[in-house]
Scaffold this motif. Structure first.
Motif, PDB file in Angstrom:
ATOM      1  N   MET A  16       0.856  -1.185   0.000  1.00  0.00           N
ATOM      2  CA  MET A  16       0.000   0.000   0.000  1.00  0.00           C
ATOM      3  C   MET A  16       0.892   1.234   0.000  1.00  0.00           C
ATOM      4  N   THR A  17       0.689   2.107  -0.965  1.00  0.00           N
ATOM      5  CA  THR A  17       1.467   3.338  -1.006  1.00  0.00           C
ATOM      6  C   THR A  17       1.001   4.272   0.102  1.00  0.00           C
ATOM      7  N   ASN A  28      -0.031  11.121  -4.101  1.00  0.00           N
ATOM      8  CA  ASN A  28      -1.400  10.790  -4.488  1.00  0.00           C
ATOM      9  C   ASN A  28      -1.374   9.846  -5.683  1.00  0.00           C
ATOM     10  N   MET A  29      -2.177   8.780  -5.607  1.00  0.00           N
ATOM     11  CA  MET A  29      -2.196   7.774  -6.671  1.00  0.00           C
ATOM     12  C   MET A  29      -3.491   7.766  -7.481  1.00  0.00           C
ATOM     13  N   ALA A  30      -4.393   8.710  -7.189  1.00  0.00           N
ATOM     14  CA  ALA A  30      -5.727   8.650  -7.804  1.00  0.00           C
ATOM     15  C   ALA A  30      -5.933   9.730  -8.856  1.00  0.00           C
ATOM     16  N   LEU A  31      -6.308   9.301 -10.052  1.00  0.00           N
ATOM     17  CA  LEU A  31      -6.594  10.251 -11.130  1.00  0.00           C
ATOM     18  C   LEU A  31      -7.932  10.951 -10.939  1.00  0.00           C
ATOM     19  N   ALA A 108      -8.792   6.513   1.177  1.00  0.00           N
ATOM     20  CA  ALA A 108      -8.345   7.566   2.088  1.00  0.00           C
ATOM     21  C   ALA A 108      -9.274   7.507   3.296  1.00  0.00           C
ATOM     22  N   ASP A 109      -9.132   6.501   4.105  1.00  0.00           N
ATOM     23  CA  ASP A 109      -9.922   6.154   5.303  1.00  0.00           C
ATOM     24  C   ASP A 109     -10.658   4.825   5.122  1.00  0.00           C
ATOM     25  N   ARG A 244      -5.156   9.899  -2.490  1.00  0.00           N
ATOM     26  CA  ARG A 244      -5.536   8.516  -2.203  1.00  0.00           C
ATOM     27  C   ARG A 244      -4.315   7.593  -2.153  1.00  0.00           C
ATOM     28  N   HIS A 245      -4.381   6.647  -1.237  1.00  0.00           N
ATOM     29  CA  HIS A 245      -3.432   5.541  -1.224  1.00  0.00           C
ATOM     30  C   HIS A 245      -3.800   4.574  -2.348  1.00  0.00           C
ATOM     31  N   MET A 246      -2.823   3.831  -2.826  1.00  0.00           N
ATOM     32  CA  MET A 246      -3.116   2.706  -3.712  1.00  0.00           C
ATOM     33  C   MET A 246      -2.672   1.420  -3.022  1.00  0.00           C
TER      34      MET A 246
END
Length: 255
Positions: A16-17, A28-31, A108-109, A244-246
């Motif tokens: 998990m990043t 941040n990993m979210a587009l 993100a939670d 966001r985490h990935m």
């Protein structure tokens, strides 16, 4: 790049990043929630390089807090990797038998779940926010894998990733009643009389769903890092513009 590596053995790779002040947009990993898509792509490419993959190996879903899951095939490779428009629609869990495909989940939670099945080599990634938990996405996916894919539950190994802690996950009665209606979450809930709020442990509720599916408790690990409290965490509850985490998992190709 800050990454919590959960699994790295001869067959599987998962982690998990985490938030990283040295990376573009704090890693941040979210587009779907970013200021600069190129920055997110740079982060994804760096992760791919660190893991020995290509960006085209990623498979991403357009998560909608559903209980829907998708069986990924080789033809799906690259979906959502570079453009949010190509992500698998309205899906919150992915699974596959294919090697060298990186299944992803963004949070993100919310509770991320990654898992593998020792005997068949099947892998999966789940996004279980509180809505996904009360819809029992994790339990429903494992029941599907048992019945439709013939997976023996004792062969599953599960990692529950960093998420919002029970202390920080405070809710009103409407959400509390949804968890209570599950019939098995009471022990993961307490009431704060001072604030009039209920506090729910979403991670332990998801763990219980894994156990109800027949997965041995000893094969379910939990990262208790709180995404709200930890400086390495992205928290939507703390910051509505949060990154966001990935969470990711891949099956390594046989040499």
């Amino acid at each position: 790049m800050k990454t919590n590596m959960y699994i790295n053995n001869e067959k599987f790779l998962a982690g998990m990043t985490m938030k990283d002040g040295a990376a573009p947009e704090l890693n941040n990993m979210a587009l779907h929630v970013c200021e600069d898509p190129d920055a997110v792509l740079e982060n994804r490419k760096k992760l791919a390089e660190d893991l020995g993959f290509e960006l085209e190996d990623f498979v991403c879903a357009n998560q909608t807090h559903s209980a829907s899951f998708h069986k990924v095939t080789f033809a799906d490779k690259g979906l959502g990797a570079e453009q949010v428009e190509t992500a698998i629609a309205e899906t919150d869990a992915l699974y596959t038998y294919e090697p060298n495909i990186l299944l992803t989940s963004f949070s993100a939670d919310c509770v991320p779940v990654v898992f593998y099945h020792q005997k068949t080599g099947l892998i999966g990634a789940v996004h279980s926010g509180w809505q996904g938990t009360v819809k029992e996405i994790t339990l429903k996916l494992f029941e599907h894998l048992k019945q439709e894919e013939g997976c023996e539950p004792a062969e599953f190994h599960v990692q529950i990733g960093a998420a919002l802690s029970q202390e920080k996950f405070e809710v009103d009665e409407d959400v509390y009643l949804k968890f209570k209606a599950l019939g098995y979450a009471d022990e993961f809930i307490y009431f704060n009389e001072t604030t009039g709020k209920y506090h729910i442990d979403n991670q332990l509720t998801v763990k219980k769903q894994c156990e109800l599916a027949g997965i041995p408790s000893g094969q379910i690990a939990i990262d208790r890092t709180c995404t709200f409290v930890s400086p390495d965490g992205f928290s939507y509850r703390q910051d509505r513009k949060s990154g966001r985490h990935m969470s990711f998992i891949a099956k390594k190709a046989n040499e």
